[in-house]
Write a protein that holds these residues in place. Structure first.
Motif, PDB file in Angstrom:
ATOM      1  N   ASP A 106      60.740 -37.810 -11.688  1.00  0.00           N
ATOM      2  CA  ASP A 106      60.873 -37.811 -13.165  1.00  0.00           C
ATOM      3  C   ASP A 106      59.282 -38.285 -13.624  1.00  0.00           C
ATOM      4  O   ASP A 106      58.515 -38.612 -12.659  1.00  0.00           O
ATOM      5  N   GLU A 107      58.988 -38.059 -14.871  1.00  0.00           N
ATOM      6  CA  GLU A 107      57.432 -38.206 -15.251  1.00  0.00           C
ATOM      7  C   GLU A 107      57.288 -39.831 -15.169  1.00  0.00           C
ATOM      8  O   GLU A 107      56.239 -40.217 -14.450  1.00  0.00           O
ATOM      9  N   THR A 108      57.952 -40.599 -15.707  1.00  0.00           N
ATOM     10  CA  THR A 108      57.596 -41.960 -15.651  1.00  0.00           C
ATOM     11  C   THR A 108      58.931 -42.933 -15.194  1.00  0.00           C
ATOM     12  O   THR A 108      59.868 -42.402 -15.443  1.00  0.00           O
ATOM     13  N   CYS A 109      58.670 -44.189 -15.005  1.00  0.00           N
ATOM     14  CA  CYS A 109      60.092 -45.067 -14.725  1.00  0.00           C
ATOM     15  C   CYS A 109      59.737 -46.198 -14.901  1.00  0.00           C
ATOM     16  O   CYS A 109      58.877 -47.016 -14.650  1.00  0.00           O
ATOM     17  N   VAL A 134      57.733 -40.464  -9.128  1.00  0.00           N
ATOM     18  CA  VAL A 134      57.317 -40.397 -10.726  1.00  0.00           C
ATOM     19  C   VAL A 134      55.888 -40.275 -10.540  1.00  0.00           C
ATOM     20  O   VAL A 134      55.269 -40.610  -9.511  1.00  0.00           O
ATOM     21  N   SER A 135      55.337 -39.709 -11.596  1.00  0.00           N
ATOM     22  CA  SER A 135      54.069 -39.457 -11.769  1.00  0.00           C
ATOM     23  C   SER A 135      53.567 -40.781 -11.924  1.00  0.00           C
ATOM     24  O   SER A 135      52.332 -41.266 -11.495  1.00  0.00           O
ATOM     25  N   PHE A 136      53.996 -41.577 -13.104  1.00  0.00           N
ATOM     26  CA  PHE A 136      53.695 -42.841 -13.485  1.00  0.00           C
ATOM     27  C   PHE A 136      54.793 -43.905 -13.270  1.00  0.00           C
ATOM     28  O   PHE A 136      55.687 -43.966 -13.777  1.00  0.00           O
ATOM     29  N   LYS A 137      54.145 -44.768 -12.381  1.00  0.00           N
ATOM     30  CA  LYS A 137      55.130 -46.129 -12.359  1.00  0.00           C
ATOM     31  C   LYS A 137      54.715 -46.929 -13.410  1.00  0.00           C
ATOM     32  O   LYS A 137      53.696 -47.479 -13.334  1.00  0.00           O
TER      33      LYS A 137
END
Length: 184
Positions: A106-109, A134-137
């Motif tokens: 996913d992208e963010t989380c 994810v790309s961004f945590k």
């Protein structure tokens, strides 16, 4: 057959940059395509060094884009899963995950609620293993892999512009966010 008229002013849907009201971002991180590409390369390298997925599954909508790029870099099969904002799986993972090592992207989380729904849907098909990326945590949920930990409001390059009254414009909610907080 006559179709009903479309609303001239669609309301922008929540996006990867959206956050629950309980978490206040420190600023704005506007991601351009070059930075997005670097994040995907970082994520793919982290996965490559620790895990060997057979298939990569992107969570629609925002996770499909980094998922497909990571799958391409890893030279792995790619599929997607779609989950509504209300928390329903509307398009599940393909049966090909059975017995396979799966990477769920996913992208963010933030809270992990979407990731947990996707994990449950994948696990129902009995994969050999499943890891998350994810790309961004952005919150308390701890995915197995992430490219960058960030507390800013994130504006993704594919999510910046929308059609309003027949014109492509900067999303009104993003325009307001960009005015109130200088980008980082």
């Amino acid at each position: 057959m006559t179709l009903p008229p479309r609303s001239p002013r669609p309301t922008p849907r929540p996006s990867a940059g959206s956050r629950p009201a309980s978490k206040t971002p420190r600023g704005v991180l506007q991601v351009d395509w070059a930075f997005f590409g670097e994040l995907c390369r970082v994520l793919a390298l982290k996965v490559f060094r620790e895990y060997d997925p057979d298939v990569v599954i992107g969570i629609a909508k925002a996770g499909v884009i980094p998922g497909a790029v990571v799958a391409s870099i890893l030279q792995r099969d790619f599929a997607s899963i779609a989950i509504t904002h209300e928390g329903s799986v509307i398009a599940g993972p393909p049966r090909l995950v059975t017995g396979k090592r799966v990477l769920l992207v996913d992208e963010t989380c933030e809270s992990g609620s979407t990731m947990k729904l996707a994990l449950a849907a994948v696990r129902d098909l009995k994969p050999a293993a499943v890891k998350t990326a994810v790309s961004f945590k952005t919150g308390s949920y701890k995915p197995d892999f992430h490219a960058l930990e960030n507390e800013n409001f994130i504006i993704l390059p594919w999510d910046l512009e929308v059609i309003v009254d027949g014109e492509i414009v900067v999303r009104p909610d993003y325009r307001a966010k960009l005015k109130e907080t200088p980008p980082r």
